[in-house]
Design a protein around this motif. Structure first.
Motif, PDB file in Angstrom:
ATOM      1  N   VAL A   1      31.932  38.266  47.320  1.00 40.23           N
ATOM      2  CA  VAL A   1      32.531  38.362  46.075  1.00 40.23           C
ATOM      3  C   VAL A   1      32.525  39.434  45.607  1.00 40.23           C
ATOM      4  N   LEU A   2      31.141  39.909  45.576  1.00 41.26           N
ATOM      5  CA  LEU A   2      30.829  41.289  44.675  1.00 41.26           C
ATOM      6  C   LEU A   2      31.528  42.379  45.531  1.00 41.26           C
ATOM      7  N   ARG A   3      31.651  42.305  46.724  1.00 42.13           N
ATOM      8  CA  ARG A   3      32.195  43.433  47.389  1.00 42.13           C
ATOM      9  C   ARG A   3      33.854  43.250  47.130  1.00 42.13           C
ATOM     10  N   ALA A   4      34.060  42.187  47.033  1.00 42.62           N
ATOM     11  CA  ALA A   4      35.727  42.224  46.840  1.00 42.62           C
ATOM     12  C   ALA A   4      35.889  42.681  45.236  1.00 42.62           C
ATOM     13  N   THR A   5      34.975  43.051  44.504  1.00 42.80           N
ATOM     14  CA  THR A   5      35.389  43.601  43.097  1.00 42.80           C
ATOM     15  C   THR A   5      35.797  45.070  43.321  1.00 42.80           C
ATOM     16  N   GLY A   6      35.738  45.287  44.575  1.00 43.80           N
ATOM     17  CA  GLY A   6      36.085  46.934  44.729  1.00 43.80           C
ATOM     18  C   GLY A   6      35.424  47.952  44.119  1.00 43.80           C
ATOM     19  N   ARG A   7      34.202  47.692  43.644  1.00 44.04           N
ATOM     20  CA  ARG A   7      33.497  48.824  43.334  1.00 44.04           C
ATOM     21  C   ARG A   7      32.598  49.502  44.169  1.00 44.04           C
ATOM     22  N   ALA A   8      32.617  50.689  44.279  1.00 46.71           N
ATOM     23  CA  ALA A   8      31.833  51.434  45.345  1.00 46.71           C
ATOM     24  C   ALA A   8      30.508  51.363  45.312  1.00 46.71           C
ATOM     25  N   TRP A   9      30.042  51.383  43.855  1.00 51.88           N
ATOM     26  CA  TRP A   9      28.365  51.488  43.782  1.00 51.88           C
ATOM     27  C   TRP A   9      27.856  49.860  44.146  1.00 51.88           C
ATOM     28  N   LEU A  10      28.786  48.673  44.183  1.00 48.22           N
ATOM     29  CA  LEU A  10      28.439  47.419  44.587  1.00 48.22           C
ATOM     30  C   LEU A  10      28.584  47.433  46.384  1.00 48.22           C
ATOM     31  N   ALA A  11      29.882  48.094  46.476  1.00 52.17           N
ATOM     32  CA  ALA A  11      30.005  47.765  48.189  1.00 52.17           C
ATOM     33  C   ALA A  11      29.062  48.656  49.020  1.00 52.17           C
ATOM     34  N   LEU A  12      28.696  49.836  48.627  1.00 52.87           N
ATOM     35  CA  LEU A  12      27.794  50.555  49.528  1.00 52.87           C
ATOM     36  C   LEU A  12      26.564  49.909  49.835  1.00 52.87           C
ATOM     37  N   PRO A  13      25.925  49.661  48.789  1.00 48.70           N
ATOM     38  CA  PRO A  13      24.504  48.856  49.200  1.00 48.70           C
ATOM     39  C   PRO A  13      24.710  47.448  49.993  1.00 48.70           C
ATOM     40  N   ILE A  14      25.825  46.741  49.397  1.00 44.47           N
ATOM     41  CA  ILE A  14      25.964  45.362  50.563  1.00 44.47           C
ATOM     42  C   ILE A  14      26.171  45.933  51.584  1.00 44.47           C
TER      43      ILE A  14
ATOM     44  N   ARG B   1      47.793  36.572  39.997  1.00 42.44           N
ATOM     45  CA  ARG B   1      47.691  37.326  38.741  1.00 42.44           C
ATOM     46  C   ARG B   1      48.965  37.387  38.067  1.00 42.44           C
ATOM     47  N   SER B   2      50.181  37.282  38.596  1.00 39.95           N
ATOM     48  CA  SER B   2      51.558  37.434  38.050  1.00 39.95           C
ATOM     49  C   SER B   2      51.653  36.244  37.054  1.00 39.95           C
ATOM     50  N   THR B   3      50.808  35.075  37.621  1.00 39.02           N
ATOM     51  CA  THR B   3      51.251  33.959  36.634  1.00 39.02           C
ATOM     52  C   THR B   3      50.171  33.627  35.664  1.00 39.02           C
ATOM     53  N   GLY B   4      49.312  34.628  35.624  1.00 44.52           N
ATOM     54  CA  GLY B   4      48.468  34.670  34.336  1.00 44.52           C
ATOM     55  C   GLY B   4      46.832  34.403  34.768  1.00 44.52           C
ATOM     56  N   LEU B   5      46.640  34.123  36.278  1.00 48.36           N
ATOM     57  CA  LEU B   5      45.246  33.797  36.599  1.00 48.36           C
ATOM     58  C   LEU B   5      44.297  35.159  36.257  1.00 48.36           C
ATOM     59  N   THR B   6      43.152  34.959  35.994  1.00 48.29           N
ATOM     60  CA  THR B   6      42.123  36.166  35.925  1.00 48.29           C
ATOM     61  C   THR B   6      41.899  36.288  37.412  1.00 48.29           C
ATOM     62  N   TRP B   7      41.143  37.629  37.459  1.00 48.77           N
ATOM     63  CA  TRP B   7      40.705  37.827  38.483  1.00 48.77           C
ATOM     64  C   TRP B   7      39.839  36.748  39.265  1.00 48.77           C
ATOM     65  N   TRP B   8      38.927  36.275  38.485  1.00 49.43           N
ATOM     66  CA  TRP B   8      37.912  35.228  38.957  1.00 49.43           C
ATOM     67  C   TRP B   8      38.666  33.992  39.304  1.00 49.43           C
ATOM     68  N   GLN B   9      39.886  33.633  38.703  1.00 51.42           N
ATOM     69  CA  GLN B   9      40.365  32.521  38.834  1.00 51.42           C
ATOM     70  C   GLN B   9      40.928  32.613  40.222  1.00 51.42           C
ATOM     71  N   ALA B  10      42.002  33.663  40.192  1.00 54.98           N
ATOM     72  CA  ALA B  10      42.642  34.130  41.808  1.00 54.98           C
ATOM     73  C   ALA B  10      41.699  33.930  42.793  1.00 54.98           C
ATOM     74  N   MET B  11      40.498  34.461  42.591  1.00 56.72           N
ATOM     75  CA  MET B  11      39.424  34.424  43.789  1.00 56.72           C
ATOM     76  C   MET B  11      39.071  33.145  44.132  1.00 56.72           C
ATOM     77  N   THR B  12      38.935  32.326  42.989  1.00 60.73           N
ATOM     78  CA  THR B  12      37.825  31.038  43.301  1.00 60.73           C
ATOM     79  C   THR B  12      39.336  29.965  43.749  1.00 60.73           C
ATOM     80  N   ALA B  13      40.360  30.191  43.298  1.00 59.82           N
ATOM     81  CA  ALA B  13      41.481  28.907  43.381  1.00 59.82           C
ATOM     82  C   ALA B  13      42.385  29.495  44.720  1.00 59.82           C
TER      83      ALA B  13
ATOM     84  N   LYS C   1      45.128  25.871  35.672  1.00 57.69           N
ATOM     85  CA  LYS C   1      43.933  27.267  35.427  1.00 57.69           C
ATOM     86  C   LYS C   1      44.141  27.990  34.256  1.00 57.69           C
ATOM     87  N   VAL C   2      45.363  28.389  34.000  1.00 51.37           N
ATOM     88  CA  VAL C   2      45.555  29.049  32.915  1.00 51.37           C
ATOM     89  C   VAL C   2      45.856  28.578  31.682  1.00 51.37           C
ATOM     90  N   GLN C   3      46.760  27.415  31.650  1.00 53.21           N
ATOM     91  CA  GLN C   3      47.167  26.662  30.367  1.00 53.21           C
ATOM     92  C   GLN C   3      46.107  25.538  30.298  1.00 53.21           C
TER      93      GLN C   3
END
Ligand SMILES: Nc1ncnc2c1ncn2[C@@H]1O[C@H](COP(=O)(O)OP(=O)(O)OP(=O)(O)O)[C@@H](O)[C@H]1O
Ligand SMILES: [Mg+2]
Lengths: 226, 246
Positions: free
Chosen positions: A51-64, A132-144, B107-109
Motif C-alpha cells: 500500500v505504501l508503494r502504491a502511493t506512488g512516492r519515489a522516496w517510499l517506493a525505492l527503499p521498499i 475517485r470519480s464518485t467521491g471516494l478518497t484515495w484510501w477508500q478507493a484502495m480499501t474498497a 463510503k462517501v455519504q
C-alpha cells in the motif's frame, strides 16, 4: 529379529515414542505458534508495504524495492543467524524465538509485498478512476476497490509462500530454537533410535496437509464468480 | 442564466505536449452538449479536467460558481456533484451490481446499508436493471454494464454528468439501449456533457454540438447548424470522413 520387525523396532519404537512424546508435542507447539505468528506479521507487513508503494512516492517506493530484493536474495538461514549472533554485538539481544520470528516475517513480508504489488498494478487504471470519480478518497478507493481485487489475485502465490515460510521454522534449530525438528534430533541422539524423527515427520504431515487443503479451498473460494 | 459548468482559458499539457490550448466553454443547467472531434484532439482530456481526474495546467474550471482548480477545494465533495461514465464501464468486478451502485453512498455519504440499497435499487430501476441487482458485472452484456455504470453515477444525484464515449466499446446491437437511457436522463432535466462518435445521437438529442480539433474548440452551435451547415473547413472534413464511415 527379521527385516520388518527390525524396521518397526527402529523407526516406530513404542517405548521410545512414549518417552519422548511430551518433547515432540512441546516442539510442535513452538512450530505451530511460530508458523502462525510469522504468517500474521509477514502478511500484514507485506500488505502495508504494498500500500505504501502504491502511493506512488519515489522516496517510499525505492527503499521498499530495495528491502524486497535484498530479503528475497538472502537465504533465510543467514538472516536468522545475523539477528541472533550479530545483532547482540550492536546491543540488540533477542531470543531464538524472536530472531526466527522476525527473520521469517521479514522474508514473508518481502514475498507478500511483491505478490500484492503485482496484483495492484495488474488492475486497470479505470478502477481507481471510477471510484475517485464518485467521491471516494484515495484510501477508500484502495480499501474498497483495489485491495479486495489485488488480494484475490495474490491468493494462490501467497498461500504457497506462507506454507514454504512456515516450513522454514525448522531453520530456527541453528539458533537452538526448541522447534519440533530440533527436539526430535536431540531425542534421537539421546535414545540412540530415530523414532522421534518419525514422530516429527508425522507431526509435519498432520500440520501441513490440512494447511495445504485449506489453501486450495481458499484459492477456489477466491476465484472469480462469473 | 448562470452556467453550471464553465471552462475559462482551460489549458492542459502532458510535459511538452499541449493538448488543450485555452478552451472556453459554458454548459447551462438542463443542457445536453456533445463534443465531437478527431482522435487525439483533446476531448477526453477536457472532460477529465472537469472533475480533476486530470489536473489542468492553466485556466479555470468553474462548477456551480466555484473554481474547483483552486487550492483548498475538497475535490471529493465536488465529485459527488459530478457523475462520470467511462468508455470501458469500469465496474468493480468483485462487487454485485447493487454493490457497485451503492459503494459511494455507503463510503462517501455514510448511508446505512438499507437506505443505500433502497436508493441503489431505485437507480437500477431507472436504467431498467433492477432484476440484475444480485448479479456480478461479468454476467451482464456490455450495454447492461454501461447502464449499471450510469446508475452508479446518478445514484449520487449529481448536477452534471460527464460521458466519455459511452457507447464506443459496445456491440452495435447494445448501443441503442444506452443512448435511450441517456435520452431519458436528459428529459428528466440532467445537465450532460457527452464526448461521442455517435453523430446520429448528437444530431437528434444534443442542444449544442462542439467540434474540437488540436486542443481547441473550432466551432459550436445547434446540431442542425453543425451538421447541416458547418462553417469551418476542418469541421466539414471531419464530418465528411465520419458520414463516409471514416
Ligand atoms: N496521460 C497522458 N500522457 C501523455 N499524453 C497523453 C496522456 N493522455 C492523453 N495524452 C495525449 O493527449 C492528446 C489528447 O488525448 P485525448 O485522450 O484527450 O484525446 P481524445 O480527443 O479523447 O482522443 P480519442 O478520440 O482517441 O479518445 C493525445 O495526443 C494523447 O496521446
Ligand atoms: Mg478520448
Amino acid at each position: 529379529m527379521n527385516g520388518p520387525a527390525k524396521f518397526f523396532d527402529t523407526f516406530f519404537n513404542a517405548g521410545v515414542a512414549a518417552k519422548y512424546l511430551p518433547d515432540i508435542l512441546a516442539g510442535m507447539g513452538v512450530t505451530i505458534a511460530l508458523g502462525l505468528a510469522v504468517a500474521v506479521t509477514g502478511l500484514i507487513a507485506g500488505l502495508g508495504l504494498a500500500v505504501l508503494r502504491a502511493t506512488g512516492r519515489a522516496w517510499l517506493a525505492l527503499p521498499i524495492i530495495a528491502f524486497v530484493d535484498i530479503l528475497r536474495a538472502l537465504p533465510p538461514l543467514v538472516i536468522i543467524i545475523i539477528f541472533f549472533f550479530a545483532f547482540p554485538m550492536i546491543g540488540i539481544e533477542m531470543s531464538a524465538f524472536t530472531a526466527t520470528w522476525l527473520a521469517l516475517s521479514l522474508v514473508l513480508a518481502a514475498y507478500a509485498e511483491e505478490s500484492l504489488w503485482g496484483g495492484i498494478v495488474s488492475l486497470p487504471r479505470g478502477q481507481t478512476e471510477a471510484a475517485r470519480s464518485t467521491g471516494l478518497t484515495w484510501w477508500q478507493a484502495m480499501t474498497a476497490v483495489i485491495l479486495p481485487q489485488a488480494i484475490r489475485i495474490s491468493v494462490p502465490p501467497l498461500t504457497n509462500r506462507v506454507i514454504a515460510v512456515a516450513k522454514n521454522v525448522a531453520l530456527g534449530s541453528v539458533v537452538a530454537l526448541s522447534e519440533v525438528l530440533n527436539l526430535a534430533q536431540s531425542a534421537t541422539s539421546a535414545a540412540g533410535n530415530p523414532t522421534p524423527l518419525t514422530m516429527a515427520a508425522a507431526g509435519y504431515l498432520v500440520l501441513f496437509i490440512p494447511a495445504m487443503l485449506g489453501a486450495r479451498r481458499l484459492e477456489r473460494r477466491f476465484q472469480w464468480r462469473t | 442564466m448562470t452556467p453550471l459548468l464553465e471552462l475559462a482559458g482551460l489549458r492542459k499539457a502532458y510535459g511538452a505536449l499541449e493538448v488543450l490550448r485555452g478552451v472556453d466553454l459554458q454548459v447551462f443547467p438542463g443542457e445536453l452538449v456533445c463534443i465531437v472531434g478527431p482522435s487525439g484532439s483533446g476531448k477526453s482530456s477536457l472532460l477529465r479536467c472537469c472533475n480533476r481526474l486530470e489536473e489542468s495546467t492553466g485556466g479555470q474550471v468553474i462548477v456551480d460558481g466555484e473554481d474547483i482548480t483552486r487550492a483548498g477545494v475538497n475535490i471529493n465533495k465536488v465529485r459527488e456533484r459530478i457523475g462520470m461514465v467511462f468508455q470501458q464501464f469500469n465496474l468493480y468486478p468483485h462487487l454485485t451490481v447493487l454493490g457497485n451502485v451503492t459503494l459511494a453512498l455507503r463510503k462517501v455519504q455514510g448511508k446505512a446499508q438499507a437506505e443505500a440499497d433502497a436508493l441503489g435499487m431505485a437507480a437500477l430501476e431507472r436504467v431498467g436493471l433492477a432484476d440484475k441487482a444480485r448479479n456480478h458485472p461479468a454476467q451482464l452484456s456490455g450495454g447492461q454494464q454501461q447502464r449499471v455504470a450510469i446508475a452508479r453515477a446518478i445514484v449520487l444525484q449529481p448536477k452534471l454528468m460527464l460521458f466519455d464515449e459511452p457507447t464506443s466499446a459496445l456491440d452495435p446491437e447494445t448501443v441503442g439501449e444506452v443512448l435511450k437511457v441517456m435520452r431519458e436522463l436528459r428529459e428528466a432535466g440532467m445537465t450532460m456533457l457527452v464526448v461521442t462518435h455517435e453523430m446520429g445521437f448528437a444530431r437528434a438529442a444534443a442542444d449544442r454540438v462542439i467540434f474540437m480539433d488540436a486542443g481547441a474548440i473550432v466551432e459550436q452551435g445547434p446540431p442542425a447548424d453543425i451538421f447541416g451547415a458547418p462553417k469551418h473547413e476542418r469541421t466539414r472534413a471531419f464530418l465528411a470522413r465520419y458520414t463516409a464511415g471514416h
